[in-house]
Design a protein around this motif. Structure first.
Motif, PDB file in Angstrom:
ATOM      1  N   ASP A   1     -10.599  63.936 109.361  1.00 29.20           N
ATOM      2  CA  ASP A   1     -10.930  65.449 109.743  1.00 29.20           C
ATOM      3  C   ASP A   1     -10.492  66.272 108.700  1.00 29.20           C
TER       4      ASP A   1
ATOM      5  N   ARG B   1     -10.498  66.086 105.680  1.00 32.83           N
ATOM      6  CA  ARG B   1     -11.251  66.535 104.216  1.00 32.83           C
ATOM      7  C   ARG B   1     -12.836  66.557 105.006  1.00 32.83           C
ATOM      8  N   VAL B   2     -13.476  65.944 105.800  1.00 31.88           N
ATOM      9  CA  VAL B   2     -14.625  65.851 106.188  1.00 31.88           C
ATOM     10  C   VAL B   2     -14.755  66.622 107.455  1.00 31.88           C
TER      11      VAL B   2
ATOM     12  N   GLN C   1     -18.660  66.358 111.031  1.00 31.24           N
ATOM     13  CA  GLN C   1     -19.513  64.849 110.762  1.00 31.24           C
ATOM     14  C   GLN C   1     -18.794  64.266 111.797  1.00 31.24           C
TER      15      GLN C   1
ATOM     16  N   ARG D   1     -18.047  59.939 111.822  1.00 31.41           N
ATOM     17  CA  ARG D   1     -16.739  59.682 111.844  1.00 31.41           C
ATOM     18  C   ARG D   1     -16.709  58.166 112.931  1.00 31.41           C
TER      19      ARG D   1
ATOM     20  N   ALA E   1     -21.538  64.688 102.083  1.00 26.89           N
ATOM     21  CA  ALA E   1     -19.918  64.106 102.246  1.00 26.89           C
ATOM     22  C   ALA E   1     -20.327  62.444 102.762  1.00 26.89           C
ATOM     23  N   LYS E   2     -21.130  61.792 102.414  1.00 31.22           N
ATOM     24  CA  LYS E   2     -21.301  60.395 102.595  1.00 31.22           C
ATOM     25  C   LYS E   2     -20.362  59.756 101.685  1.00 31.22           C
TER      26      LYS E   2
ATOM     27  N   LEU F   1     -17.532  61.111  99.977  1.00 31.17           N
ATOM     28  CA  LEU F   1     -16.480  61.595 100.519  1.00 31.17           C
ATOM     29  C   LEU F   1     -15.777  60.932 101.629  1.00 31.17           C
ATOM     30  N   SER F   2     -16.773  60.645 102.861  1.00 38.57           N
ATOM     31  CA  SER F   2     -16.444  60.053 103.985  1.00 38.57           C
ATOM     32  C   SER F   2     -15.976  58.620 103.735  1.00 38.57           C
TER      33      SER F   2
ATOM     34  N   THR G   1     -12.600  58.523 101.895  1.00 34.35           N
ATOM     35  CA  THR G   1     -11.588  59.229 102.808  1.00 34.35           C
ATOM     36  C   THR G   1     -10.970  58.113 103.988  1.00 34.35           C
TER      37      THR G   1
END
Length: 339
Positions: free
Chosen positions: A33, A35-36, A39, A43, A65-66, A68-69, A72
Motif C-alpha cells: 500500500d 506504493r500502490v 488497488q 492486492r 500499476a500492474k 508496479l504491483s 513491489t
C-alpha cells in the motif's frame, strides 16, 4: 453456517501460528500500500495467489500499476523478480533458457532464462505466440523447464503474474482455454477513484514514486512465504464447504436446469475440476488473510469472480449480447444454497 470454531482438524493451526501469519501478511500489505494506491482487490488477489501457490492473470488497460504491483510484492518478500515483455517474435528459449557454445572449453553451457525467478511478470502474455505460450505451460504447471533434455526445477516460491490488454487485439494470440485454466485467479484491474489518483500524484511529488524512487525494503523473506504456504495447507475446510464448492462448480455445467432458459444458451463450457481445486486452495488462503484457521462460505463467495470468470467459456451468442461472465457467476451462486 455458524460462526463458531468448527471441529478440530487433524493438525489445526495454533493461535501463535495464526498470529505470526497475520503479522507477516499485515507487513506485506503495508509495504504494498505504500506504493500502490487504490488497488485493494488486486492486492488481495496477489496475496491469495502467493499463499495458495497459484498464478494470477491481470487484465486492464495500460497504466493501472500492474507492473508496479508485481515488483513491489517481490521486493516486499525479498524475492527474485523478472519481467518478460511478450512480443510475437519472442521464442521459448528467450523465456526458459538455452544452451550456449563456449569456444574456450568447446562445450555447451546452459543459461537459464528469466522464468527462473520467484516472481515472474509476463507483460501482455497474449502477444506471445502459441509456441511460446506452450513453453510457459510446463513452467506454470510443473514448476520446471526442460533444456536440451535436462530438467531444471524452478525456485520456491514461484508465482507467475501475467497481464493482458483487452483493448488492443492486433498482433495478439488469444490464450487457449487450457492455459487460462492454469491461472488460479483472473483479476480485472479498474481505474482508481479520484482521491486515489490524487494520492498517486502526492507520492510522485514526495519521491516515493517516479524515476528516482527507492526500492521497497523487504519485510519478510521467501522462507517466510514458504512457511505461510505450509500454514495455508493446514487450514480447516468443513465437509459442508467442500460440498458447497463442488456444487458451485457443477452448477456452471448445469444448463437450463440451473441457469434458466434465458442464461443457459450463453454458457458453452462450464468450469473443470481444476476450478474446484482453485476454490479450495484460494478459500484457504483467504481465510488466513482474514485471520481465521477455518474456511467459511463468505471466503468462497468473495473469490467467485476471480476464480470463475476465466473458467466459464461463453458462447458466441453471449459475446453478441454482451453478457459478462459475472452475470453467469451471480446466477450460479443464486442457484446453489449457501451452507
Amino acid at each position: 453456517m455458524s460462526t463458531t470454531t468448527p471441529a478440530t482438524a487433524a493438525n489445526p493451526l495454533t493461535a501463535d501460528e495464526l498470529a505470526r501469519a497475520t503479522d507477516a501478511i499485515d507487513r506485506v500489505s503495508a509495504a504494498f500500500d505504500s506504493r500502490v494506491v487504490g488497488q485493494d482487490r488486486l492486492r488481495t488477489a496477489l496475496l491469495v495467489s502467493l499463499l495458495a501457490e497459484g498464478h494470477v492473470l491481470m487484465e486492464s488497460v495500460p497504466g493501472l500499476a500492474k507492473t508496479l504491483s508485481a515488483s513491489t510484492l517481490a521486493q516486499a518478500v525479498d524475492a527474485r523478480f523478472s519481467r518478460i515483455q511478450c512480443t510475437p517474435d519472442l521464442l521459448p528459449s528467450d523465456i526458459i533458457g538455452t544452451q550456449v557454445y563456449d569456444p574456450r572449453t568447446h562445450e555447451f553451457e546452459t543459461q537459464l532464462g528469466p522464468v527462473h525467478a520467484n516472481l515472474v511478470l509476463l507483460d501482455e502474455i497474449n502477444r506471445a505466440s502459441a509456441k511460446t505460450q506452450s513453453a510457459l505451460l510446463e513452467a506454470m504447471q510443473e514448476q520446471q523447464t526442460s533444456i536440451a533434455g535436462t530438467i531444471h526445477r524452478l525456485p520456491t516460491p514461484f508465482l507467475v503474474l501475467a497481464t493482458q490488454n483487452p483493448i488492443d487485439h492486433e498482433g495478439t494470440y488469444v490464450l487457449p482455454h487450457a492455459q487460462m485454466d492454469r491461472f488460479l485467479l483472473k483479476e480485472i484491474v479498474d481505474y482508481p477513484a479520484e482521491a486515489d489518483e490524487i494520492a498517486v500524484l502526492d507520492l510522485i511529488d514526495d519521491g516515493t514514486l517516479g524515476q528516482h524512487q527507492q526500492p521497497v525494503a523487504p519485510v519478510i523473506s521467501t522462507a517466510d512465504v514458504i512457511d505461510l504456504q505450509s500454514l495455508v495447507r493446514r487450514v480447516y475446510v468443513d465437509p459442508a464447504i467442500k460440498k458447497y464448492v463442488v456444487s458451485v462448480i457443477r452448477a456452471t455445467r448445469g444448463g437450463a436446469q440451473v441457469l434458466g432458459a434465458k442464461l443457459a444458451p450463453y454458457v458453452e463450457i462450464g468450469a473443470s475440476p481444476r476450478g474446484t481445486i482453485a476454490f479450495f486452495q484460494a478459500a484457504r488462503a483467504m481465510a488466513v488473510l482474514q485471520g481465521r484457521h477455518y474456511v467459511i462460505p463468505e471466503d468462497v463467495r468473495e473469490l467467485r469472480y476471480s476464480v470463475l470468470r476465466h473458467r466459464i467459456h461463453l458462447s458466441f451468442e453471449a459475446l453478441a449480447d454482451r453478457v459478462a461472465p459475472e452475470t453467469i457467476i451471480d446466477a450460479v451462486f443464486r442457484a446453489v444454497p449457501t451452507p
